[in-house]
Enzyme design. Structure first.
Site, PDB file in Angstrom:
ATOM      1  N   GLU A  14    -111.737  36.694  12.106  1.00 45.53           N
ATOM      2  CA  GLU A  14    -112.958  36.160  11.497  1.00 45.53           C
ATOM      3  C   GLU A  14    -113.346  36.936  10.249  1.00 45.53           C
ATOM      4  O   GLU A  14    -114.520  37.269  10.072  1.00 45.53           O
ATOM      5  CB  GLU A  14    -114.105  36.198  12.516  1.00 45.53           C
ATOM      6  CG  GLU A  14    -113.794  35.452  13.802  1.00 45.53           C
ATOM      7  CD  GLU A  14    -114.950  35.475  14.798  1.00 45.53           C
ATOM      8  OE1 GLU A  14    -115.442  36.577  15.080  1.00 45.53           O
ATOM      9  OE2 GLU A  14    -115.335  34.402  15.276  1.00 45.53           O
ATOM     10  N   CYS A  63    -122.985  31.926  18.279  1.00 46.56           N
ATOM     11  CA  CYS A  63    -123.824  32.634  17.333  1.00 46.56           C
ATOM     12  C   CYS A  63    -124.336  31.718  16.220  1.00 46.56           C
ATOM     13  O   CYS A  63    -125.443  31.904  15.710  1.00 46.56           O
ATOM     14  CB  CYS A  63    -123.042  33.788  16.703  1.00 46.56           C
ATOM     15  SG  CYS A  63    -121.385  33.323  16.174  1.00 46.56           S
ATOM     16  N   CYS A  64    -123.519  30.734  15.828  1.00 48.22           N
ATOM     17  CA  CYS A  64    -123.864  29.962  14.636  1.00 48.22           C
ATOM     18  C   CYS A  64    -125.076  29.040  14.795  1.00 48.22           C
ATOM     19  O   CYS A  64    -125.951  29.027  13.921  1.00 48.22           O
ATOM     20  CB  CYS A  64    -122.655  29.178  14.154  1.00 48.22           C
ATOM     21  SG  CYS A  64    -121.240  30.229  13.696  1.00 48.22           S
TER      22      CYS A  64
END
Lengths: 630, 630
Positions: free
Chosen positions: B310, B394-395
């Site tokens: 990531e 998380c997004c």
């Protein structure tokens, strides 16, 4: 004798072929003089040889090690067939003695299983490479017998094959399995051909037909044992496609999975089609061939774009930087197309064989014969380089056995026909209807367009000579004894058929014009849209940083650039290089932002392209085959 | 008060900003009406809420779960600040009660460690996300206090932060560690700002300065414990770069590793630079910013091209199909640039903030606010689609908290200056020298070039109004009360400075012409050579299969094609679409081979491009931002 739809041509044996050209002969000489001894040394130093002594305190063999030994013997045996060398002969004999020692009383022969995990014998067919190693030993045994007429290794592998035949088969008490890595199937057919014992042919057929049946053997096997590669395979989406056992082979029509495995499988399918007049297998091969040639192959003949499982991905998915294109897979492609040519003398198979040979196979070995590529990307940022050897070192001995047996790929024949598939200076000696015919080739192929052939025979006789007109050639010309021969009216599947009464010293002159061609990809290959590659004759070109610029990706080839070919005997051992004016995006004049609404400045450079097979033989740097075109 | 080189502008608080435009307001409304309740439901249904009850037979929390709860509270609190909702207020109170319950007597608060592995408290700082979760809880506590004036959560997080302060620090008896995933550093500064307790500022500074010191904390830690991600990290080449601890932060000048972590670290560095007048930290931020903006960012503001970790790869390596460009990372980029603007009112930071907001952030959420992208590729074959939720989620709450606090990003001020960074219809209420000034914006940004501003105030007064002239705009025009204002002579770091005595109803009219622009990449971005993308104003465009063809990769944009912009209120909720004639390679007319020496046939098509942020909101299909140009 032909069954409808299956022609039968046998390759001319190695002993009957001489190669005397300036392109291949030096490579074959390096292979004999350097590569084969070097590979023995590597096998010795890495413990592969001593592992056969099966000492508990000796080297711990890897599952593939026996196959490296076998391929080295095979390569060496081909070499001995053409060029006797007492030292090599002795080395091979010594290793055969070790194989004899390592063979168990029941015939079993596998250093890894015997020494490391005897309890796993035949328990992990999917991953252990047990039958794969057996296959390579069998190929070695056959090659050794053919090359030396000695039966020492042939006897060992016959004993092993006989034992294997007691383990696998349709009978109720036998295992219904087959190997996760195909190889033994094609090897057993070779063994059948040299021994004429059809037990081996039947066993090969059994392995082929059992593959992919339900209930699935590997499903059953995995209930009882953890496979050697279980962890590795966690990320692989379809394990059965990986080893081509996702469905019965006769139903397969897309190339899938590990590309070397696929090629070896298709080799056996083609051989069985020929031996058994099995049109179903031939048809399956044809569909798979179309899937490969039409949707899953790099322009170099490299195949298998995915590194993770060394195999095929989706149709038309051919990334360049990350192309895996394992050398062994391109070699497998040569093996398979060579077999397809025996079933069907169609130029498309020879075209593919030639494409791989001159590009994706040959790139796998350095010009000095000392370093290898395992994978052959079509673009490099400068971080890919040949190595002397690999942990899993399938490729070096595979190239070696192909080079030392190259003579077998040039010609084939039946009782009335001589087929010329490849143009390589030298000669082939054919026996047709009990008369010896020598066909001489003179040419500077692949650099020059002119090929002269001469027939040498005692008594005039009728036969047909078929000369391949390569698919890349648009305007071939032919004369026989100085008279123009109408190619178009005598073209059968891209071979011009000259059927006449031949006399001694008849001369054929073939012209295969080799203009520099811009090559384009099928529009479905998204990676190559708006890109062009350069080809001349059978040779695919690339651009290298060392001849041009470091930022090779900034080179754009204008549509109107004229590309010129010129032989340069000082460059890369003597090659035709190609040059022309190109545009280079200017890195320097761009400021420190990433994106702007004005196009980058351009300058004009003189672009030099060299054969793809010869890349990475000078200073390290970037390389590209496909170049943006505008 | 300014130290040389550090300006200090504070963002206008959320409560003082109204957003009433047609672009953002509907998204903020959807966020409030749908997304925030939906995310609570997801937290509830996945066990994230009940995990706080710490029941042995309840849900087993994941290390990140507390952070999802925290971000949901944070988003909800911002929303309450602007739009009171008793149901949401109560829901948040209930969850705060659970947090209160889950907090240990010493102040510690982490459901995963407390319930699953209490023995690992502070033992696996590298991987456990313990301090990361604490950081998000602190951000939530600050937002909740700011939005509701309730101290319930603030007290909890102060108690937690006080406890953390007893564990970490330079004193001999304290741990010398810091979190593998930066977040607590920026949170502690927020806590300091709301409490004025400089213990929190010092702790943040401690974490920042300790990072990357030798002997390396994580090396020591790993001697005693296996990290949560040890297996995952096996393939990562540089674990210390992954979490930006490869060297002290002041020495870092290339963006590396996990991109969200990097952004959160840089946020704290910018905040500390401001709070401590630390020019060294500011300089480090500037170098890192140049590395990001100049060499490591997609045109959408997406960052981090490598999915495996990531994160960032080599400079200029920006693949399109495989671009990871996590939504959270683009959000982090907004956070960081927002902070840089407070240090240095330079349009380049606002440009980047705007680029990410309108493109790489907004693409992360569907037009209906119900589905999310975790990663945001710049090209898709048609197999990438938004999802309602993710295992590691998380997004979604990260977008949500950004949308509900968007007001904070539009303006900033000091005692004499009002800065306008973003053009969004609505108003901001400023208090300058004890007088309230309301600045009204009227515009249809980002679709229309015209922005009208009106000043509302009781008494005429001197102050400077600074209006950003976006980097993408080449020919801005400005009038003040109808009179032309010379922008060029009043431009400071891409802000036009209007320093005058302002009266009530003074009118400013700003024209930001928005022609359709072809955008080019730096020539070092090899993936985009000979490619072009389309941008208009701040909006990056893409082409989608659904408007065009399935074989999008076969579209080529001729150099001379005129591209026209047109507002379409029926398309994708109302957008400006761009159209023009393009060439399409013809797939059908090509035969069944892969390579030919003639270029593919072409046809002319009408190409339609839509904003990148709006892609994948209709039928599934391929998408591309960069288009081959010829």
């Amino acid at each position: 004798m032909q069954v409808k739809g299956i022609e039968k041509y046998r390759p001319l044996p190695l002993q009957n072929v001489d190669i005397r050209d300036r392109f291949w002969k030096p490579k074959i000489d390096i292979n004999r003089e350097h590569t084969i001894p070097f590979q023995y040394k590597q096998c010795l130093e890495t413990g592969r040889v001593d592992a056969l002594k099966l000492k508990k305190d000796g080297p711990v063999p890897h599952p593939f090690w026996d196959s490296d030994i076998a391929k080295w013997i095979e390569a060496g045996s081909y070499s001995l067939a053409k060029h006797y060398d007492s030292v090599l002969d002795k080395l091979i004999d010594d290793v055969i003695d070790l194989l004899d020692f390592a063979q168990q009383p029941d015939g079993y022969l596998n250093s890894y299983i015997t020494l490391v995990c005897p309890e796993r014998r035949w328990k992990d067919l999917r991953d252990s490479h047990e039958l794969y190693c057996a296959g390579h030993l069998i190929e070695a045994g056959v090659a050794h017998f053919n090359g030396t007429k000695k039966k020492s290794l042939l006897d060992i592998v016959c004993k092993y094959a006989d034992y294997i035949d007691t383990i696998f088969g349709p009978e109720p008490d036998k295992l219904k399995g087959y190997c996760g890595h195909e190889e033994i199937e094609l090897a057993l057919i070779k063994l059948y051909r040299v021994t004429d014992n059809d037990k081996y042919l039947k066993l090969s057929q059994y392995f082929i037909d059992e593959r992919g049946k339900e209930p699935h053997y590997f499903d059953e096997e995995q209930k009882h044992i953890k496979g050697y590669f279980d962890d590795l395979f966690k990320t692989f989406p379809n394990l059965k496609e990986y080893n081509q056992s996702h469905k019965p082979v006769r139903e397969q029509d897309k190339v899938v999975g590990h590309s070397v495995r696929a090629m070896y499988l298709y080799c056996a399918m083609a051989d069985l089609a020929l031996e058994l007049d099995d049109l179903q297998l031939k048809t399956a091969c044809e569909k798979l061939w179309q899937s490969l040639n039409g949707r899953n192959m790099y322009i170099t003949g490299g195949i298998g774009s995915e590194e993770k499982y060394e195999g095929f991905t989706d149709d038309y998915d051919l990334p360049n930087e990350t192309s895996y294109a394992e050398t062994c897979a391109a070699i497998g492609l040569v093996f398979w197309n060579h077999r397809m040519l025996q079933l069907d003398c169609n130029g498309k198979y020879a075209d593919l064989m030639e494409r791989a040979l001159y590009n994706g196979v040959l790139s796998g070995i350095s010009l000095d014969g000392k370093k290898y590529f395992y994978h052959n990307p079509l673009a490099s940022l400068g971080d890919v380089h040949r190595k002397e050897w690999f942990g899993v070192s399938c490729c070096p001995p595979n190239i070696s056995r192909l080079l030392s047996s190259l003579g077998e790929y040039i010609y084939s024949k039946d009782h009335h026909t001589i087929n010329v598939h490849l143009y390589i200076e030298g000669s082939g000696t054919f026996n047709l209807q009990n008369q010896n015919i020598v066909l001489h080739q003179k040419s500077s192929y692949p650099w020059d367009e002119k090929i002269d052939l001469t027939v040498e025979l005692d008594q005039p006789m009728d036969f047909q000579l078929k000369l391949r007109i390569p698919g890349w050639c648009k305007d071939a010309k032919l004369t026989v004894n100085g008279e123009v021969f109408d190619i178009l009216n005598h073209l059968v599947k891209d071979y011009v058929v000259i059927d006449r009464n031949w006399s001694n010293h008849d001369k054929i002159s073939l012209i295969l014009p080799m203009p520099v061609e811009r090559m384009y990809s099928h529009p479905a290959v998204r990676q190559n849209v708006n890109h062009v590659s350069i080809q001349r004759g059978p040779i695919v070109y690339c651009i290298e940083g060392t001849d041009n610029v470091r930022n090779l990706h900034d080179v754009i080839l204008p549509l109107n650039t004229e590309l010129c070919a010129e032989y340069d005997d000082q460059l890369l051992g003597g090659i035709v290089k190609i040059s022309g004016k190109a545009k280079l995006l200017n890195n320097e004049s761009w400021n420190d932002t990433l994106y702007k609404s004005t196009a980058p400045d351009e300058e004009t450079i003189e672009l030099i392209a060299v054969p793809y097979f010869a890349w990475d033989n000078r200073e390290q740097g970037p390389m590209r085959v496909w170049i943006p075109e505008r």
